[in-house]
Design an enzyme around this catalytic site. Structure first.
Site, PDB file in Angstrom:
ATOM      1  CB  SER A  20      37.860  -6.535 -48.163  1.00 26.40           C
ATOM      2  OG  SER A  20      37.658  -5.890 -49.418  1.00 26.40           O
ATOM      3  CB  SER A  22      37.358  -3.515 -51.877  1.00 27.48           C
ATOM      4  OG  SER A  22      37.085  -4.602 -52.713  1.00 27.48           O
ATOM      5  CE  LYS A  71      29.537 -10.243 -53.544  1.00 26.59           C
ATOM      6  NZ  LYS A  71      30.602 -10.714 -54.381  1.00 26.59           N
ATOM      7  CG  ASN A  92      29.269  -6.405 -57.124  1.00 26.71           C
ATOM      8  OD1 ASN A  92      28.469  -5.748 -57.789  1.00 26.71           O
ATOM      9  ND2 ASN A  92      30.541  -6.499 -57.448  1.00 26.71           N
ATOM     10  CG  ASP A 107      30.794  -9.976 -57.950  1.00 32.10           C
ATOM     11  OD1 ASP A 107      31.808  -9.262 -57.830  1.00 32.10           O
ATOM     12  OD2 ASP A 107      30.141 -10.407 -56.984  1.00 32.10           O
ATOM     13  CB  ALA A 133      24.778 -22.412 -55.032  1.00 32.26           C
ATOM     14  N   GLY A 134      26.324 -19.269 -53.948  1.00 25.56           N
ATOM     15  CA  GLY A 134      26.003 -17.998 -53.291  1.00 25.56           C
ATOM     16  C   GLY A 134      25.982 -16.861 -54.305  1.00 25.56           C
ATOM     17  CG  ASN A 156      26.399 -24.670 -52.638  1.00 28.35           C
ATOM     18  OD1 ASN A 156      27.510 -24.168 -52.437  1.00 28.35           O
ATOM     19  ND2 ASN A 156      25.315 -24.291 -51.994  1.00 28.35           N
ATOM     20  CB  THR A 158      23.146 -25.469 -48.936  1.00 30.55           C
ATOM     21  OG1 THR A 158      23.934 -25.213 -47.781  1.00 30.55           O
ATOM     22  CG2 THR A 158      21.667 -25.462 -48.570  1.00 30.55           C
ATOM     23  N   GLY A 252      41.859 -14.652 -57.726  1.00 33.04           N
ATOM     24  CA  GLY A 252      40.742 -13.748 -57.443  1.00 33.04           C
ATOM     25  C   GLY A 252      41.064 -12.265 -57.614  1.00 33.04           C
TER      26      GLY A 252
HETATM   27  P1  NAP Z   1      28.078 -16.227 -50.219  1.00 31.72           P
HETATM   28  O1  NAP Z   1      26.944 -15.695 -50.982  1.00 31.72           O
HETATM   29  O2  NAP Z   1      28.045 -16.171 -48.739  1.00 31.72           O
HETATM   30  O3  NAP Z   1      28.296 -17.774 -50.673  1.00 31.72           O
HETATM   31  C1  NAP Z   1      29.262 -18.556 -50.016  1.00 31.72           C
HETATM   32  C2  NAP Z   1      29.419 -19.883 -50.737  1.00 31.72           C
HETATM   33  O4  NAP Z   1      30.471 -20.617 -50.082  1.00 31.72           O
HETATM   34  C3  NAP Z   1      28.174 -20.762 -50.658  1.00 31.72           C
HETATM   35  O5  NAP Z   1      28.091 -21.567 -51.811  1.00 31.72           O
HETATM   36  C4  NAP Z   1      28.467 -21.619 -49.412  1.00 31.72           C
HETATM   37  O6  NAP Z   1      27.793 -22.852 -49.407  1.00 31.72           O
HETATM   38  C5  NAP Z   1      29.953 -21.856 -49.589  1.00 31.72           C
HETATM   39  N1  NAP Z   1      30.598 -22.162 -48.310  1.00 31.72           N
HETATM   40  C6  NAP Z   1      30.868 -21.285 -47.304  1.00 31.72           C
HETATM   41  N2  NAP Z   1      31.472 -21.946 -46.282  1.00 31.72           N
HETATM   42  C7  NAP Z   1      31.573 -23.252 -46.655  1.00 31.72           C
HETATM   43  C8  NAP Z   1      32.090 -24.422 -46.029  1.00 31.72           C
HETATM   44  N3  NAP Z   1      32.647 -24.382 -44.822  1.00 31.72           N
HETATM   45  N4  NAP Z   1      32.041 -25.585 -46.704  1.00 31.72           N
HETATM   46  C9  NAP Z   1      31.474 -25.631 -47.943  1.00 31.72           C
HETATM   47  N5  NAP Z   1      30.955 -24.556 -48.583  1.00 31.72           N
HETATM   48  C10 NAP Z   1      31.005 -23.386 -47.949  1.00 31.72           C
HETATM   49  O7  NAP Z   1      29.457 -15.531 -50.640  1.00 31.72           O
HETATM   50  P2  NAP Z   1      29.877 -14.926 -52.067  1.00 31.72           P
HETATM   51  O8  NAP Z   1      29.646 -13.488 -52.056  1.00 31.72           O
HETATM   52  O9  NAP Z   1      29.254 -15.771 -53.116  1.00 31.72           O
HETATM   53  O10 NAP Z   1      31.464 -15.129 -52.054  1.00 31.72           O
HETATM   54  C11 NAP Z   1      32.048 -16.429 -52.183  1.00 31.72           C
HETATM   55  C12 NAP Z   1      33.577 -16.290 -52.239  1.00 31.72           C
HETATM   56  O11 NAP Z   1      33.955 -15.624 -53.446  1.00 31.72           O
HETATM   57  C13 NAP Z   1      34.157 -15.462 -51.087  1.00 31.72           C
HETATM   58  O12 NAP Z   1      35.376 -16.031 -50.687  1.00 31.72           O
HETATM   59  C14 NAP Z   1      34.399 -14.108 -51.716  1.00 31.72           C
HETATM   60  O13 NAP Z   1      35.446 -13.375 -51.083  1.00 31.72           O
HETATM   61  C15 NAP Z   1      34.804 -14.523 -53.136  1.00 31.72           C
HETATM   62  N6  NAP Z   1      34.544 -13.449 -54.116  1.00 31.72           N
HETATM   63  C16 NAP Z   1      35.617 -12.894 -54.743  1.00 31.72           C
HETATM   64  C17 NAP Z   1      35.424 -11.916 -55.694  1.00 31.72           C
HETATM   65  C18 NAP Z   1      36.604 -11.328 -56.410  1.00 31.72           C
HETATM   66  O14 NAP Z   1      36.466 -10.255 -57.011  1.00 31.72           O
HETATM   67  N7  NAP Z   1      37.738 -11.984 -56.405  1.00 31.72           N
HETATM   68  C19 NAP Z   1      34.123 -11.469 -56.002  1.00 31.72           C
HETATM   69  C20 NAP Z   1      33.058 -12.075 -55.347  1.00 31.72           C
HETATM   70  C21 NAP Z   1      33.287 -13.067 -54.394  1.00 31.72           C
HETATM   71  P3  NAP Z   1      26.336 -23.004 -48.744  1.00 31.72           P
HETATM   72  O15 NAP Z   1      25.352 -22.520 -49.783  1.00 31.72           O
HETATM   73  O16 NAP Z   1      26.229 -24.440 -48.448  1.00 31.72           O
HETATM   74  O17 NAP Z   1      26.333 -22.140 -47.509  1.00 31.72           O
END
Ligand code: NAP
Length: 284
Positions: A20, A22, A71, A92, A107, A133-134, A156, A158, A252
């Site tokens: 990160s 941040s 989150k 977040n 976010d 879909a997280g 997604n 899942t 990002g």
């Molecule tokens: P999260 O709630 O854990 O969601 C993760 C997502 O990624 C889910 O849809 C998950 O699918 C999918 N995923 C994870 N591993 C996978 C794999 N091996 N194959 C297929 N799908 C996979 O995380 P989040 O907070 O939403 O964050 C998601 C991403 O966005 C992260 O990389 C985070 O760093 C980035 N992000 C960036 C910012 C920014 O400011 N740039 C802000 C927020 C988030 P399933 O539902 O199937 O598990």
């Protein structure tokens, strides 16, 4: 940075969290604003999340950010949620005040600010595909629906989580056409007929595009491709593919900056020094 008995602590709860940027961005902002605050990365597993949130309370943290994969779970562990967190079901940013912990979500607004800064997009003419879909996908989907996009397809791994997010969109935004699609389904036509493509999965953090389900060959120069994943100064594989196809791309770091500036304001009450925060990110 002079840490003393009056320093206010802020952290980021995540797993993984070592990548990160941040801490770098927020500590630069606190220093520039002359605030006695310190921001620390906190590696917390899914099992440890309830104890970690209790720890923020016990150790009088001013607040925290919450990142992958916590989150959605964090939203269920706090004393109250503001409107942005309640509407998305994802947190977040945590702020401690009056002995209670309130969940916020910066976010969605951060994503829209970054996109508006980078493009002249007319949201009402921008059908969107969101991979994931997280927590981040939920925030981005709700923010886009609020801006009036006509169609949102959630793709997604899942399926259940994609269907949950589709149900949320149908309930809150009946005017938006919503789809939920599994990773293995053919989504080439949806991609071709969309304007916005957003990666809100963690795929690509390791620089590998192979597991990505998207038909990259369907990208054209009319598309805007946003990758929420960032890899410091390195381009993500999705953005490299978008560039090769002549599409407009947004990385990002732009969203990280804007969501972080909003979090800074929530913790400190001060105006965020946005250009200092941007330089801290760009110099990495
Ligand atoms: P999260 O709630 O854990 O969601 C993760 C997502 O990624 C889910 O849809 C998950 O699918 C999918 N995923 C994870 N591993 C996978 C794999 N091996 N194959 C297929 N799908 C996979 O995380 P989040 O907070 O939403 O964050 C998601 C991403 O966005 C992260 O990389 C985070 O760093 C980035 N992000 C960036 C910012 C920014 O400011 N740039 C802000 C927020 C988030 P399933 O539902 O199937 O598990």
């Amino acid at each position: 940075m002079n840490i003393d008995g009056k320093t206010k602590l802020v952290g980021i709860l995540g797993d993984p969290v070592s990548h990160s940027l941040s801490p770098r961005m927020q500590n630069a902002a606190f220093a520039a604003a002359g605030l006695n605050f310190c921001y620390v990365p906190l590696s917390v597993s899914h099992k440890e999340l309830p104890a970690a949130i209790e720890g923020l309370r016990a150790m009088r943290f001013r607040g925290a950010n919450v990142t992958i994969p916590h989150k959605v779970a964090a939203a269920k562990l706090l004393d109250c949620l503001d409107e942005s967190a309640a509407r998305t079901g994802a947190v977040n940013t945590i702020v401690s005040s009056g002995g209670g912990l309130t969940g916020h979500n910066t976010d969605g607004a951060g994503f829209i600010s970054a996109l508006t800064e980078a493009t002249k997009l007319d949201f009402r003419r921008a059908p969107a595909v969101i991979f994931g879909a997280g927590g981040a996908a939920r925030s981005v989907a709700v923010a886009l629906a609020e801006k009036g996009v006509p169609r949102i397809a959630i793709i997604n791994r899942t399926m259940e989580k994609a269907s949950d997010l589709k149900a949320l969109l149908m309930l809150e935004f009946p005017q938006v056409e919503a789809f939920a699609i599994g990773f293995k389904e053919d989504c080439a036509d949806l991609i071709f007929s969309s304007k916005l493509l957003i990666n809100a999965t963690s795929l690509g953090m390791d620089g590998d595009l192979k597991r990505f389900p998207m038909a990259v060959d369907k990208l054209t120069e009319d598309h805007i491709v946003c990758d929420l994943v960032y890899r410091g100064a390195k381009e993500t594989p999705l953005l490299a593919a978008a560039r090769e196809k002549g599409a407009t791309s947004m990385g990002g770091l732009a969203m990280l900056l804007h969501q972080g500036a909003a979090s800074f304001k929530l913790w400190t009450g001060a105006e965020p020094p946005t250009e200092i925060m941007r330089s801290a990110l760009e110099s990495k």
